[in-house]
Design a protein around this motif. Sequence first.
Motif, PDB file in Angstrom:
ATOM      1  N   GLU A 146       0.772  -0.810   0.103  1.00 55.34           N
ATOM      2  CA  GLU A 146       0.391   0.086  -0.216  1.00 55.34           C
ATOM      3  C   GLU A 146       0.868   1.531  -0.696  1.00 55.34           C
ATOM      4  N   TYR A 147       2.130   1.263   0.649  1.00 54.81           N
ATOM      5  CA  TYR A 147       2.826   2.691   1.150  1.00 54.81           C
ATOM      6  C   TYR A 147       3.819   2.628  -0.360  1.00 54.81           C
ATOM      7  N   VAL A 148       3.496   1.772  -1.050  1.00 55.60           N
ATOM      8  CA  VAL A 148       4.728   1.996  -2.327  1.00 55.60           C
ATOM      9  C   VAL A 148       3.321   2.121  -3.354  1.00 55.60           C
ATOM     10  N   VAL A 149       2.635   2.232  -3.265  1.00 51.82           N
ATOM     11  CA  VAL A 149       2.200   2.267  -4.157  1.00 51.82           C
ATOM     12  C   VAL A 149       1.237   3.991  -3.953  1.00 51.82           C
ATOM     13  N   ALA A 150       0.675   4.520  -2.597  1.00 49.39           N
ATOM     14  CA  ALA A 150       0.256   5.811  -2.205  1.00 49.39           C
ATOM     15  C   ALA A 150       1.684   6.643  -2.884  1.00 49.39           C
ATOM     16  N   GLU A 151       2.604   6.026  -2.234  1.00 51.84           N
ATOM     17  CA  GLU A 151       3.908   6.826  -2.550  1.00 51.84           C
ATOM     18  C   GLU A 151       3.773   7.540  -3.953  1.00 51.84           C
ATOM     19  N   ALA A 152       3.524   6.112  -5.214  1.00 49.11           N
ATOM     20  CA  ALA A 152       3.950   6.906  -6.504  1.00 49.11           C
ATOM     21  C   ALA A 152       2.647   7.664  -7.042  1.00 49.11           C
ATOM     22  N   LEU A 153       1.140   7.710  -6.201  1.00 49.70           N
ATOM     23  CA  LEU A 153      -0.171   8.645  -6.580  1.00 49.70           C
ATOM     24  C   LEU A 153       0.527   9.778  -6.394  1.00 49.70           C
TER      25      LEU A 153
END
Length: 835
Positions: A146-153
């Motif tokens: 979730e962290y990786v995707v949130a950071e990219a978003l």
Amino acid sequence: MPVTENTLFTSTSASSSVYAEVIIPLALPQNYTWRIPEHLQSLTSPGCRVEVNLGKQKKYAGIVKRIHSDKPEFFEPKDILNVLDAEPVVYAEQLKLWEWMATYYMCSEGEVMAAGLPAHFKLSSETIVVYNEEFGDDFTNLDAEEYVVAEALLLKKELKLTEIQLILDSPHVYPVVNRLIHKRVCYVWEALKNTYAPKKETYILLQKAYEQEATLAKLLNEDPKLQRAEKQMELLLAYLHLSKTTGSVTRQALLKKSGASDAQLKGLIAKNILRSEKREVDRIQYLPKDITIDFELSPAQQTAYQQVKESFTDKTVSLLHGVTSSGKTQLYIRLIEEHIKQGKQVLYMLPEIALTSQIIRRLQKHFGGYIGVYHSKFSQNERVEIWNKVKSGELKIILGARSTLFLPFRDLSLIICDEEHDTSYKQQEPAPRYHGRDTAIYFASLYQAKVLLGSATPSLESYYNAQTGKYALIELNERFGDVQMPQIQMIDIRKIERKPNDKEKAIITPDLAKAIEESIARQKQVILFQNRRGYSPYQVCSVCNWVPKCKHCNVSLTFHKHTNQLACHYCGSTYPPLQTCLACGSHAFVQRNFGTEKIEELLQEKFPKAKVARMDIDTVRGKHAHDTLLQQFEQQRIDILVGTQMVVKGLDFDTVALVGILDADGILNFADFRVNERAYQLMEQVSGRAGRRSETGQVLIQTGQPQHPVLQYVQQHAYKKMYADEIDKRKQFAYPPFARIIHLNFKHKIKEVVQQAAQQFTVSLQPKYGNYLTGPAEPIINRIRNQYIMELLIKLPRQQQLIQECKQDIKIQIINLQQQQRFRSVVVIPDVDGV
């Protein structure tokens, strides 16, 4: 004349509702209806694309077929979300064509739309994940994924699901996205994405301050900054030279011409001497528009030309039956010239794109930039640009295969269907399974245009229509330049003495080898025809006769020596070569029969000084591969060309003296009611490649049955005798043109299920159509791509009412069959005019 103006709703009252019947590019049972909101009514017209919701928030770009005020009785229509076009993408004539094709060929209008529109017009629904700005940037409560995707978003603000798959290096991203949505990190936005983008090129221009000669001279001679920058001076001089010779200068052309770097160009731009500008450009380069006809028709051609023109006064369709090398193309060119001088559009259809390269060069010589080419090898962006040029009327002549019929012609007045007999005009997979020639005749009727069918070996159906007066018949019975028809000689392979293990003579007999040697010695070219590609069509265990077969299809595997693989020509699967028999364990495999790859190898061994090339689907995969090969042959950089049907169709070479047909028996031994007709057409067409200019050509046919009637007709060039013989048999056994055929294919992964389904389907049709049914039965190849196949043939008399009723009954029975649990996954494919 097509509809070009929007339909405006000026008289619609505020209280009334307006609805649109919309075609969605899917195999739906019918077109669906949406309501047009009041604010979109003035923008919506037939032929425009609209954005609609279908199912659970899936968005599609559909085409408005019809606008009406009839509210659906049993459901409340959803609203159209948006209108995507300021003016129609397709004309009214195309919508009528789609409807006719769907009705006649038993498919949906959505399937026709999917086949007819370039991909960039068929917008897809993509899931976009959008970052929720209100969430902030505190990701402490998120897990690692979730962290990786949130950071990219946080950085990109929005991501497609496909992009998230790449970020996580996993196809299974839905649980992660779902958790992020529940935690309000993001939300989902369904959007239609238009993927077409115009091509842009950077052009370099002189700053306006230096456009006057005096200021430019002062710059070149006195500017100290430029005097000290030697490379920039060279670059500027190169620019001035290019601008004088070519008019406009692209950045790419300038850097190539000057040998300068991008940094040096940026230096001149920074000094305000040059400037750059982005412009939209065509992906396809066109010649200047010019008409140059540099030949005269022969007396025979002139007579045929006048007869064609006269026939168009009372007939919509004319059949030009001209022997090979009679100059049909020159006659076509004269007709095209007449139509485009009137400002009209002409469609020139060929059965395959392999033919277009040679024809396009000849037509460009005469018509320059009036011509556009359209076929499957073009990119989607290129197709959109050609589509728009046809729609605007800018392109007057379109050359291509059957898919050209879907283009939005503005003012079509003539369709030329060359090599009209060719089986490639019939679409096999997927739907719509239409015939290009027959569809062209209907399409022309929508424009009141004329159709000219041309062939040296017309289909029996077309020749029958000409004989019975439905079409006009024009005959051209002499070759251009009074060149004689080629002499055809049979080589009886039964009489050839062969030593044990001497496979060479079975492929190229001594008589054929001698003729090849003599032709090459006279600096003439040779074409050898074999209707099988690969190295060896199958191999067999010499101990137990076991044959390696595809795991997914009931068909033997073809050995391709170049790739050292066994390949299935039905599903495309490849396997490593087998050294051990899986049935008996022996290592003694024998290769049987021969393909083009093996012939090419044998020719290189037997004629080491000759330049040998191969033309089949394996060697012409690239966009320009077939054109390159044909140009090499035209330039006599190839002595011997061996190939499949690609070498047969309409190709015209000056110095081909010899044609060899290596395995006539393989052409004659198919289980098909059209086998004799097609064998004659194939052999007569390939024979016609020989001796097309100055001398009589020679054709050698290797066969084990030289007395076969079809071979006798080919030897005598006796099309009319072949026609008379075949038409009697067709009438006797109720085959086309005396009947309409509907061919039904049943497919399922379990053999017993598909057999039972086909049997039940047949029983349901028996009471009404019992006399017209043949089957159900297994085809020779009864399993393809893990699907077992059963076939049912329906031969209906040519009674329009009965044919329509039968089509409707077939649709009903398909629904009834698939409502049964056992047969729900059985696929039933109707193929009208198939086999």
